[in-house]
Design an enzyme around this catalytic site. Structure first.
Site, PDB file in Angstrom:
ATOM      1  N   LEU A 175       0.829  -1.216   0.000  1.00  0.00           N
ATOM      2  CA  LEU A 175       0.000   0.000   0.000  1.00  0.00           C
ATOM      3  C   LEU A 175       0.851   1.248   0.000  1.00  0.00           C
ATOM      4  O   LEU A 175       0.483   2.280  -0.536  1.00  0.00           O
ATOM      5  CB  LEU A 175      -0.893   0.022   1.249  1.00  0.00           C
ATOM      6  CG  LEU A 175      -2.017  -0.997   1.327  1.00  0.00           C
ATOM      7  CD1 LEU A 175      -2.670  -0.951   2.677  1.00  0.00           C
ATOM      8  CD2 LEU A 175      -3.034  -0.739   0.227  1.00  0.00           C
ATOM      9  N   GLY A 176       1.975   1.158   0.648  1.00  0.00           N
ATOM     10  CA  GLY A 176       2.834   2.338   0.706  1.00  0.00           C
ATOM     11  C   GLY A 176       3.966   2.104   1.663  1.00  0.00           C
ATOM     12  O   GLY A 176       4.092   1.045   2.284  1.00  0.00           O
ATOM     13  N   GLY A 202       5.536   3.430   4.945  1.00  0.00           N
ATOM     14  CA  GLY A 202       5.335   4.301   6.100  1.00  0.00           C
ATOM     15  C   GLY A 202       6.653   4.782   6.644  1.00  0.00           C
ATOM     16  O   GLY A 202       7.712   4.507   6.077  1.00  0.00           O
ATOM     17  N   GLY A 203       6.586   5.490   7.723  1.00  0.00           N
ATOM     18  CA  GLY A 203       7.788   6.056   8.320  1.00  0.00           C
ATOM     19  C   GLY A 203       8.793   4.979   8.696  1.00  0.00           C
ATOM     20  O   GLY A 203       9.989   5.162   8.539  1.00  0.00           O
ATOM     21  N   GLY A 249       8.578   1.555   7.783  1.00  0.00           N
ATOM     22  CA  GLY A 249       8.549   0.314   7.015  1.00  0.00           C
ATOM     23  C   GLY A 249       7.351   0.269   6.104  1.00  0.00           C
ATOM     24  O   GLY A 249       6.481   1.136   6.146  1.00  0.00           O
ATOM     25  N   PRO A 250       7.301  -0.767   5.247  1.00  0.00           N
ATOM     26  CA  PRO A 250       6.222  -0.857   4.268  1.00  0.00           C
ATOM     27  C   PRO A 250       4.888  -1.256   4.905  1.00  0.00           C
ATOM     28  O   PRO A 250       4.860  -1.874   5.963  1.00  0.00           O
ATOM     29  CB  PRO A 250       6.704  -1.945   3.317  1.00  0.00           C
ATOM     30  CG  PRO A 250       7.623  -2.771   4.135  1.00  0.00           C
ATOM     31  CD  PRO A 250       8.260  -1.863   5.129  1.00  0.00           C
ATOM     32  N   LYS A 291       1.400  -3.357   8.847  1.00  0.00           N
ATOM     33  CA  LYS A 291       2.605  -2.523   8.820  1.00  0.00           C
ATOM     34  C   LYS A 291       3.771  -3.358   9.319  1.00  0.00           C
ATOM     35  O   LYS A 291       3.766  -3.822  10.460  1.00  0.00           O
ATOM     36  CB  LYS A 291       2.370  -1.307   9.724  1.00  0.00           C
ATOM     37  CG  LYS A 291       3.557  -0.389   9.858  1.00  0.00           C
ATOM     38  CD  LYS A 291       3.124   0.900  10.554  1.00  0.00           C
ATOM     39  CE  LYS A 291       4.277   1.651  11.146  1.00  0.00           C
ATOM     40  NZ  LYS A 291       3.834   2.799  11.928  1.00  0.00           N
ATOM     41  N   ASP A 336       4.089  13.631  15.641  1.00  0.00           N
ATOM     42  CA  ASP A 336       4.439  13.502  14.225  1.00  0.00           C
ATOM     43  C   ASP A 336       3.196  13.632  13.346  1.00  0.00           C
ATOM     44  O   ASP A 336       2.921  12.794  12.498  1.00  0.00           O
ATOM     45  CB  ASP A 336       5.149  12.168  13.971  1.00  0.00           C
ATOM     46  CG  ASP A 336       5.883  12.174  12.632  1.00  0.00           C
ATOM     47  OD1 ASP A 336       6.097  13.281  12.089  1.00  0.00           O
ATOM     48  OD2 ASP A 336       6.226  11.088  12.129  1.00  0.00           O
TER      49      ASP A 336
END
Ligand SMILES: *[C@@H]1O[C@H](CO)[C@@H](O)[C@H](O)[C@H]1NC(C)=O
Ligand SMILES: *[C@@H]1O[C@H](CO)[C@@H](O)[C@H](O)[C@H]1NC(C)=O
Ligand SMILES: *[C@@H]1O[C@H](CO)[C@@H](O)[C@H](O)[C@H]1NC(C)=O
Ligand SMILES: *[C@@H]1O[C@H](CO)[C@@H](O)[C@H](O)[C@H]1NC(C)=O
Ligand SMILES: *[C@@H]1O[C@H](CO)[C@@H](O)[C@H](O)[C@H]1NC(C)=O
Ligand SMILES: *[C@@H]1O[C@H](CO)[C@@H](O)[C@H](O)[C@H]1NC(C)=O
Ligand SMILES: *[C@@H]1O[C@H](CO)[C@@H](O)[C@H](O)[C@H]1NC(C)=O
Ligand SMILES: *[C@@H]1O[C@H](CO)[C@@H](O)[C@H](O)[C@H]1NC(C)=O
Ligand SMILES: *[C@@H]1O[C@H](CO)[C@@H](O)[C@H](O)[C@H]1NC(C)=O
Length: 844
Positions: A536-537, A539-540, A542-543, A558, A655
């Site tokens: 999906l993408g 992230g900060g 990890g994938p 995640k 964050d």
């Protein structure tokens, strides 16, 4: 037959009301002329369509009342503002009427001549005069003579609700006090036990009385706030004003707010401030008093203080005698009956030796100053105040309060609350010098006190340490997995294959929620061995993969990369945090997986992905029209408010950025990524210092980026940046305007100053936006990104501004863009810890 008549009428009436906005001609009338009646089922509607007057039934069916309610600011007939015949309901369901009778009085009748209520005006109408009754646009019913003079108005006879425009209070000449009186119960509008009004003693305090006895008081007005309300800190949002009573001869409070605010004394005895939210179409409670035990009047008796402590069943009062005082009745006191309070142990010196006496003062801090204060108008400073108290032997304490002046107490000291947060005032308590450790016994007393204090401190420390350790242990309890092999074997058979355990999250010893722990195998199956098609993408840390659980539920997985900065500590932090947090604007954690090096979190899947995928995409950004963007902004604000104030933990996210905002099917936002979040306790200074400054460039508040100081206000800063990005569709880090060489903040500030905010709005959606809302949003954003921590509003203030669409008269200060341009000439004291601000209205 007769019985059904009113129901048909009600039905008809609601149909009419419902249809009315669609067609202009059926606009209701707002006046009654002499001799005219309003029958049950008919209503008067104010100009502007905001208020409506008519018959209603709050509880029992056969009791009809005539009152005013909001036509616009209410989803149902639930908000009754004023009632004529609250004591005597109309019982004849078909016969009730409100009539401007021929003798010039407004009357409510049950049947024909059976008068239930009357305005009781004795002055008759002269022969060449007429009279008219009108429901005005501000919700006031006035009765005017034809020459325009008003002979009676409902604003002078309040029920239980204050609405903007009213000027009721204490008449200093006649002593008449107009008070608000609660309903008897939720459904019975007859006068109840509680009244709200101004202190007849002219102290500018508001009181809630219970059957005439004080139940709560606000403390004096200092020009900005009531000093006895802990939740009220000096900000711009209250918009209260006190009349110039010397000039007007009448003491009352009024407000600069318009109709979307109201104040009421509710049937259960709380004074409430409510605000209409257009988006949720409901009234939200802004604050209510009294709601905790120490707010109740004189909870601990005379000469004692009340401090709130966290008890088993919420907040509990802790009563303590003032220094130099002992319980009046030791026995009662020890059994928790504090009504008799405390008494002084030794007399003042001045009582024995006349005015020569060398009494001293003991300073108390964060005090809700006691009731029965007298203002000494001749004294202009603290020293003078002290001297005036010292020289008068009946003066028991003094306090010099800015905005009020020198307050002295001569009668009793009662209703004292020690605030645990900020707020409150310093008070100086008169004591004989012997109590202050002066005089002969001084050294002995000092030593004894020192020994006592230090041993107590030691004890307290030990206890705290013990609790702390205990809590840490109990915080996360892993249910021991059985042997790896046997569990593997079992997994193949068992239906609950996916779960390899349950992570128990405990909170203060209480089980809150059990979090499923998934096995790594189950995750591999769910994500098709982390297939790139499911990616999906990134992230900060990890994938993130899409996964499907055996039951068919889609989840986001995640997988924290081993090389990521997120170590075990952050991982546990995030798990514990999110598992405990539940709010519709926070992403929900469904489970986790911890196996060897693998650290995996399983979330609910957000079909629409993250906000940045929409905002910065040329095609998709059109889907975010202004309405949707506003909804997203409010949602984020609510989620953040929950984190800061309403969740049991109180969390600083640290964050906040567009890529951490996810969108569900309805495009409702959910805050995610709590890897950096920190819990702050109630006892913390609300400010923290860290050597590890982590976060995202551009979103970091200056004091955090430069000094590592973070607080809820650093989240507020990030929120402000987020807001500007959502409005403008421009990234904070890349936005660069050629013409002015300013970054997003500076550009927004410049446009704000030029009153040209529409320019800031994403061009693709400009035609869908409401300029008033743009102004509100950008103003809020600019308030949030101010350099000074104290200047930034709290999230509760932010939410109020967004929901009410008012930013009052607030002007943001120019941001110095410190975090972007690098260190500026701002001196470091700018970001001092001292007065850092705090959640305003602590939810209880
Ligand atoms: C109720 O009012 C109607 C109309 O005024 C009247 O005809 C009827 O007798 C009344 N009923 C009672 C029970 O008083
Ligand atoms: C009007 O006067 C009557 C009789 O004196 C009294 O019972 C009633 O409460 C008064 N009504 C109002 C609204 O003051
Ligand atoms: C009629 O009204 C006028 C002013 O409106 C007033 O001056 C006059 O006295 C009134 N006449 C009577 C008979 O009341
Ligand atoms: C009655 O008086 C009020 C205030 O004095 C005024 O605002 C209102 O317009 C008047 N209404 C009529 C019908 O004269
Ligand atoms: C009002 O006071 C009466 C008598 O003291 C009491 O019985 C009743 O419960 C009180 N009502 C409320 C809502 O507190
Ligand atoms: C309340 O006041 C604000 C600003 O003063 C205004 O934008 C808003 O429309 C007002 N609301 C109503 C219902 O008058
Ligand atoms: C507490 O003490 C007061 C005064 O002595 C007494 O009147 C009251 O009944 C006591 N209350 C309770 C709950 O015992
Ligand atoms: C006050 O003190 C002075 C000297 O310190 C003494 O002479 C005088 O008697 C004292 N007055 C009283 C009322 O005690
Ligand atoms: C002394 O204080 C009491 C109580 O505050 C006050 O009533 C009295 O007037 C004061 N006396 C003088 C002389 O100021």
């Amino acid at each position: 037959m007769n019985y059904f008549l009113p129901f048909t009428k009600i039905l008809l009436f609601s149909v009419v009301v419902f249809l009315c906005p669609l067609s202009l001609p059926c606009r209701g009338k707002d006046t009654l002329t002499l001799g005219e009646s309003l029958q049950d089922g008919d209503t008067l509607i104010s100009k502007g369509d905001i208020f409506e007057l008519g018959f209603f039934t709050p509880g029992e069916l056969n009791r009809r009342y005539i009152g005013i309610w909001y036509r616009s600011f209410s989803t149902k007939l639930e908000t009754i503002l004023w009632i004529a015949n609250r004591e005597k309901p109309v019982t004849n369901l078909s016969g009730g009427a409100l009539t401007l009778s021929r003798d010039g009085n407004l009357i409510v009748t049950n049947t024909g001549s059976d008068v239930l209520w009357s305005t009781n005006i004795s002055t008759p109408i002269s022969s060449n005069q007429s009279r008219i009754v009108q429901l005005l646009a501000d919700g006031n019913i006035v009765m005017n003579n034809s020459d325009g003079t008003t002979v009676w108005q409902s604003f002078d006879y309040p029920t239980d609700t204050y609405i903007p425009g009213m000027r009721v209070g204490l008449d200093l000449q006649t002593g008449v006090n107009q008070v608000f009186t609660s309903w008897r119960s939720k459904t019975d509008p007859a006068p109840g036990n509680f009244t709200l009004g101004i202190d007849p003693g002219r102290s500018t305090q508001l009181f809630v009385w219970d059957g005439g006895r004080p139940r709560w008081r606000s403390g004096r007005w200092n020009g900005q706030i009531f000093i006895g309300i802990e939740k009220m800190i000096p900000t711009y949002m209250y918009n209260f004003k006190l009349s110039n009573y010397d000039l007007e001869g009448k003491m009352y409070y009024y407000t600069g707010f318009n109709v979307s605010h109201r104040y009421m004394i509710s049937w259960d005895g709380t004074d409430q401030h409510l605000i209409w939210s257009e988006t949720s179409r409901s009234w939200t409670r802004f604050f209510a008093e009294p709601t905790s035990p120490c707010e109740l009047y004189n909870q601990c008796g005379n000469y004692a203080t009340c401090t709130e402590i966290d008890g088993k069943a919420g907040f509990e009062p802790l009563c303590m005698c003032l220094k130099g005082h002992i319980p009046a009745k030791e026995n009662e006191w020890n059994y928790g009956n504090w009504t008799s309070g405390c008494v002084r142990r030794v007399p003042y010196k001045c009582e024995k030796e006349g005015n020569n006496g060398t009494d001293g003062f003991w300073r108390m801090q964060r005090v809700k100053l006691p009731d029965l204060s007298e203002l000494n108008p001749d004294v202009m400073d603290e020293a003078g105040c002290q001297a005036s108290c010292l020289n008068n032997c009946s003066c028991k304490a003094y306090s010099y309060v800015s905005g009020i002046g020198c307050l002295v107490w001569g009668v009793h000291l009662l209703d004292m609350h020690i605030f645990t947060g900020r707020g409150g005032n310093d008070m100086y308590l008169r004591l004989a010098s012997i109590e202050l450790g002066q005089g002969k016994k001084k050294s002995v007393v000092v030593i004894i006190v020192a020994v006592l204090v230090s041993s107590f401190a030691l004890l307290a420390c030990t206890y705290l340490l013990w609790r702390c350790l205990k809590r840490k242990k109990g915080f996360v309890r892993w249910r021991k997995e059985k042997g790896e092999g046997s569990s593997n074997a079992k997994r193949r058979k068992d239906v609950t294959t996916e779960l390899s355990g349950v992570l128990k999250i405990t909170d203060e010893g209480q089980l809150l929620r059990e979090l499923p722990v998934f096995s790594f195998d189950a995750i591999i199956t769910a994500t098709d061995n982390f297939s790139y098609r499911n990616l999906l993408g990134e992230g900060g840390f990890g994938p993130v993969y899409k996964g499907v659980l055996p039951e068919g539920q889609e989840v986001a997985v995640k997988r924290l990369s081993k090389s990521s900065g997120q170590g075990m500590e952050e991982f546990k932090n995030e798990v514990i945090l999110i598992a405990k947090l539940q709010h519709r604007n926070l992403v929900r954690l469904l489970g986790c997986c911890l196996q060897d090096e693998e650290k995996i979190l399983i979330y609910e899947l957000m079909p629409n992905g993250s906000l940045d995928a929409f905002l910065f995409d040329d095609e998709k950004k059109r889907q975010l029209d202004w309405r949707t963007r506003y909804k997203i902004i409010e949602g984020i604000a609510r989620g953040l408010l929950y984190l800061h104030r309403d969740s049991r933990l109180r969390v600083i996210h640290r964050d906040l950025k567009v890529s951490n905002i996810l969108l569900d099917e309805e495009m409702d936002p959910k805050i995610s990524d709590f890897g950096l979040a920190r819990i702050f306790g109630k006892d913390d200074n609300e400010l923290n210092n860290t050597k590890r400054v982590v976060g995202t460039y551009g979103y970091m508040a200056p004091e955090y980026a430069m000094q590592g100081i973070f607080s809820v206000k650093s989240d507020v800063y990030s929120f402000g940046v987020l807001l500007l990005e959502i409005i403008s569709g421009k990234k904070i880090s890349t936005y660069y305007n050629h013409e002015f060489s300013l970054y997003l903040l500076g550009y927004a500030w410049k446009l704000w100053h030029e009153n040209n905010l529409i320019e800031l709005v994403e061009p693709a959606i400009r035609e869908t936006c409401s300029s008033a809302e743009v102004v509100t949003c950008v103003t809020v954003a600019l308030l949030c990104v101010q350099d000074h921590v104290n200047d930034r509003p709290t999230m509760s203030t932010v939410l109020i501004m967004l929901e009410s669409g008012t930013t009052a008269s607030m002007s943001p200060r120019q941001p110095s863009f410190a975090a972007i341009r690098g260190p500026t000439n701002t001196d470091s004291s700018t970001f001092e810890l001292a007065n850092a601000s705090i959640t305003v209205f602590t939810g209880r």
